[in-house]
Design a protein around this motif. Structure first.
Motif, mmCIF file in Angstrom:
data_model
loop_
_atom_site.group_PDB
_atom_site.id
_atom_site.type_symbol
_atom_site.label_atom_id
_atom_site.label_comp_id
_atom_site.label_asym_id
_atom_site.label_seq_id
_atom_site.Cartn_x
_atom_site.Cartn_y
_atom_site.Cartn_z
ATOM 1 N N GLY A 128 0.824 -1.208 0.000
ATOM 2 C CA GLY A 128 0.000 0.000 0.000
ATOM 3 C C GLY A 128 0.853 1.250 0.000
ATOM 4 N N GLN A 129 1.947 1.236 0.787
ATOM 5 C CA GLN A 129 2.846 2.396 0.824
ATOM 6 C C GLN A 129 3.374 2.719 -0.567
ATOM 7 N N PHE A 132 0.249 3.842 -3.209
ATOM 8 C CA PHE A 132 -0.432 5.123 -3.060
ATOM 9 C C PHE A 132 0.509 6.305 -2.965
ATOM 10 N N SER A 133 1.809 6.043 -2.919
ATOM 11 C CA SER A 133 2.733 7.165 -2.888
ATOM 12 C C SER A 133 2.768 7.839 -4.253
ATOM 13 N N PRO A 134 2.511 9.154 -4.312
ATOM 14 C CA PRO A 134 2.508 9.829 -5.621
ATOM 15 C C PRO A 134 3.885 9.818 -6.272
ATOM 16 N N LYS A 135 4.921 9.587 -5.475
ATOM 17 C CA LYS A 135 6.268 9.525 -6.059
ATOM 18 C C LYS A 135 6.534 8.146 -6.638
ATOM 19 N N ALA A 136 5.667 7.188 -6.352
ATOM 20 C CA ALA A 136 5.895 5.841 -6.876
ATOM 21 C C ALA A 136 4.762 5.441 -7.816
ATOM 22 N N TYR A 137 3.871 4.588 -7.371
ATOM 23 C CA TYR A 137 2.963 3.966 -8.320
ATOM 24 C C TYR A 137 1.535 4.496 -8.275
ATOM 25 N N ALA A 138 1.357 5.753 -7.857
ATOM 26 C CA ALA A 138 0.006 6.303 -7.841
ATOM 27 C C ALA A 138 -0.564 6.385 -9.257
ATOM 28 N N LEU A 139 0.281 6.811 -10.209
ATOM 29 C CA LEU A 139 -0.196 6.944 -11.587
ATOM 30 C C LEU A 139 -0.542 5.584 -12.198
#
Lengths: 165, 480, 125
Positions: A128-129, A132-139
């Motif tokens: 989950g971390q 959902f992190s926009p710097k990682a896999y949010a896109l």
């Protein structure tokens, strides 16, 4: 020791399920064997500490996909029985060759990561971390949503009875 | 960041709007409205991208996830141009066959996926974007829901799923080695060491994407799918989605696996030889024009693979990669155009055999004329765009020297062979068929054809700026 | 405690779940009547009416549509699970992402609804 034992028992179930899929005489039994195979694979994921994968495996594969398979089987005509064609002569040969190739690669490597980064932990909270992190896999996460939507629209369009109106 | 992603936001906004719209209006009116909305969205996105592409920007939008560089802008230009042309042409085709408005929804989803794929610098993102684009095209291939369409769709789907699984397996091996899916991190972790796992990953990636680009021996689905799908969809499949697989190959192999260049370039060389030769030889004997064009597509993918093989040489790598890029762009336009011309001919001609096209030159002059332009360009006749890009590939292979020259020679021989079956169609259109009467040509399709033909001629006669663009776009791949 | 140890109880539970019917059936087989096969005994039991067709008839596509939608929303649910575990550390941001995600899929539901994919055996729009 105990880990290997657990793994061996679980893999026995995986192989039994997979063999059932291939050798079952009835389509329905093949699908049920598939469910066994998928559930056992979920157990393998648990032993590897990949909790999120195991959850997906149980919820989506053993739960959803198998149901989809069953309904797909029910859509087919019942008088269609599985007919076993005699195997082409090259099929067993290529299967054996492929097996040798895979064994060769397994023997050659220890599957040790070469990079400095350790493999990410697989429990749900850590996944989950990352998701959902926009710097990682949010896109990519939102992309998955769009992918599911595209699949849904396409599948409904194709499966719909097309009465010309 | 949002400003750079405006074309994508425009496309996905339109796509989501279209999903909603399908539920709330009648079929034909809805399809028409959807067509105009998607055309506008695509045109707007194309405008935004072309305004952007001159600046030569390189922006990291999300570190190690997506990056906007000249390479991705080049592909965005390619994808959006082709999508625009296909949507324009589809306005007629959708009306003629009374297809649903979902057609445009799927086209927009695919285009959106391809645009994201062009920016992805992470294997997971790349994979999801490629999947998004391919899943939408599965539905498109079977869109007419007739027997042939179903065959096309099922074959495409099964092969597509298989190839995705192969790609995914390759990706997972790379992740196992590097502990990361970021392309640069993989390059760092691998260095120049080529362990057995890495070479296995290379094999899986090439086999997986080999299916998607329809390289021999992974090509057998392409003729059936291209034949059975609606011609406008085929134009899109052959023109755009195939290029996405090339894009992914270039990004992955050049950025993440430069250390293994010897082994993968070798594989590409073998594939190139097989693909060119088999594609052209089988195309010679085809009687159905869509199958013929499909095999020609296979052969043309072989020409691009020649450029890939040259990447292992010591010569100017931007020339080789730029030649590959230019050929992809040119091929997208001319092959897309050729299939759109087939779609246009479909309004007056029921059959799809080459012999059915007899007298098309007098029956539908614009369609026949533009189709001739595309075919001559595909054959690589001077002053057409296909000549420029093929010549560039030839130059790259010759300047690399050694065994690479043999690849270039084979390319020339294959081009000569291909001239036969391209010229046959032109001969049938203009010199066969008795008295025929003029048929009305579908307006939107003709517009799309004329625009494509102008691009082909422009690049053929004034190639400098196109070559420059392709080379500078390719160069951005090699700068970390 | 590692993930796999935490699932030990689940493993024991599964083991008992598998063993219980297996043992029961085995014990029952020890107590069974002598085997005297007869075609009538092999008929499917349908509340004492003789079955007149095979149970494997060709079902309607509606079943499939439901299964399809089920799988898609199943996948959606799977992604809600990690969100439920982590939303505290991201605050409003992760929640917004999930709302967008659900919103995108809700469009699909609206589409399915409007196209009549959720209606049973009714003339399709």
């Amino acid at each position: 020791m105990i880990q290997e034992l657990v793994f061996l028992v679980i893999s026995l179930f995986v192989i039994a399920g997979a063999a059932g899929v291939v050798f079952a005489q009835r389509l329905f039994h093949a699908v049920l064997s598939l469910a066994l195979c998928l559930l056992s694979v979920a157990a393998v994921y648990i032993t590897l500490g990949a909790e999120f994968l195991a959850v997906i495996q149980v919820l989506v594969y053993a739960g959803g996909v198998v149901v989809l398979f069953l309904f797909a089987v029910m859509l087919t005509r019942s008088d269609l029985q599985l007919r076993r064609e005699p195997l082409e002569s090259f099929a067993p040969v290529s299967a054996v060759l492929f097996g040798v190739l895979v064994l060769f690669y397994i023997a050659r490597t220890g599957f040790v990561p070469q990079g400095e980064r350790a493999l990410a932990p697989g429990d749900v909270a850590s996944v989950g971390q990352v998701i959902f992190s926009p710097k990682a896999y949010a896109l990519p996460f939102e992309l998955v949503g769009i992918l599911l939507l595209a699949a849904m629209v396409g599948a409904i369009y194709l499966a719909r009875r097309d009465e010309r109106w | 960041m949002l400003a750079e992603l405006l074309p994508e936001i425009l496309l996905i906004g339109a796509a989501l709007l279209l999903v909603l719209l399908q539920g709330f209006c009648g079929r034909d009116a809805c399809a028409k409205l959807s067509g105009y909305i998607s055309l506008a969205a695509c045109g707007g996105a194309l405008l935004l991208v072309s305004l952007h592409s001159g600046a030569g920007v390189e922006r990291v939008l999300i570190p190690e996830i997506i990056k906007l560089d000249a390479f991705s802008l080049f592909f965005k230009l390619l994808f959006l141009t082709l999508s625009f042309l296909v949507i324009l042409g589809s306005l007629d085709a959708v009306k003629r066959y009374r297809m649903g408005g979902e057609y445009y929804t799927m086209l927009l989803f695919t285009t959106f996926g391809m645009l994201i794929a062009s920016m992805a610098v992470d294997l997971a993102v790349l994979y999801i974007a490629v999947e998004l684009a391919t899943i939408s095209t599965f539905a498109l291939a079977a869109f007419r829901k007739d027997r042939q369409g179903a065959e096309a769709g099922v074959k495409y789907f099964v092969i597509g799923a298989l190839s995705s699984a192969l790609v995914l397996f390759g990706i997972s091996l790379l992740y196992g080695i590097a502990g990361s899916t970021s392309l640069t991190a993989i390059a760092e972790a691998l260095g120049s060491s080529s362990g057995p796992v890495a070479s296995l990953a290379v094999v899986f990636l090439i086999a997986g994407f080999g299916y998607k680009i329809a390289a021999v021996p992974f090509h057998m689905w392409a003729p059936d799918t291209y034949q059975g799908a609606p011609s406008t969809v085929t134009a899109f499949l052959a023109g755009a989605t195939k290029k996405m697989a090339f894009l992914a190959l270039m990004r992955i192999f050049i950025v993440a696996l430069p250390g293994l260049v010897e082994s993968w370039a070798m594989l590409f060389a073998v594939l190139a030889v097989l693909t060119m030769t088999v594609g052209n030889l089988v195309a010679l004997v085809q009687s159905n024009i869509k199958r013929m064009l499909a095999y020609s597509s296979v052969a043309q993918a072989g020409y691009v693979l020649v450029a890939f093989a040259v990447l292992s040489s010591k010569a100017d790598l931007t020339l080789a990669a730029g030649a590959a890029l230019l050929h992809m762009f040119v091929h997208a336009i001319m092959k897309g155009g050729a299939f759109l011309a087939v779609a246009a001919a479909g309004s007056a001609i029921a059959g799809r055999d080459i012999s059915d096209f007899a007298g098309l030159g007098r029956r539908m002059p614009v369609t026949a004329f533009t189709l001739s332009i595309f075919l001559l360009s595909l054959a690589g006749i001077p002053f057409f765009a296909g000549f420029v890009s093929k010549f560039l590939i030839l130059m790259a292979s010759v300047s690399a020297g050694g065994a690479y020259i043999a690849l270039g020679v084979l390319l020339v021989i294959n081009s000569v062979i291909s001239l036969y079956y391209y010229a046959k169609v032109i001969r049938v259109m203009y010199f066969e068929g008795g008295e025929v009467h003029r048929a009305e040509e579908p307006v939107m399709l003709v517009a799309a054809l004329v625009v494509s033909a102008i691009i082909v001629l422009y690049v053929g006669i004034f190639p400098e700026s196109a070559i420059q663009l392709a080379k500078s776009s390719a160069a951005s791949l090699f700068t970390p | 405690m590692s993930v796999s140890e935490a699932y030990l109880t689940v493993g024991i539970f599964v083991l008992v779940g598998v063993l219980f019917p297996a043992v029961t059936i085995f014990v029952a087989s020890l107590l069974r009547r002598p085997a005297k096969p007869e075609p009538g005994k092999y008929l499917t039991y349908e509340c004492s009416v003789l079955p007149f067709t095979d149970a494997r008839i060709q079902h309607n596509v509606e079943y499939y549509m439901y299964a399809l939608l089920f799988v898609l929303f199943d996948v959606e649910t799977v992604f809600l699970y990690p969100w439920a575990m982590t939303y505290r550390s991201f605050g409003i941001l992760a929640t917004a992402e999930v709302i967008v995600f659900i919103g995108i899929l809700a469009l699909g539901l609206v589409y399915a609804w409007k196209k009549g994919a959720l209606e049973w055996m009714k003339g399709w729009r």
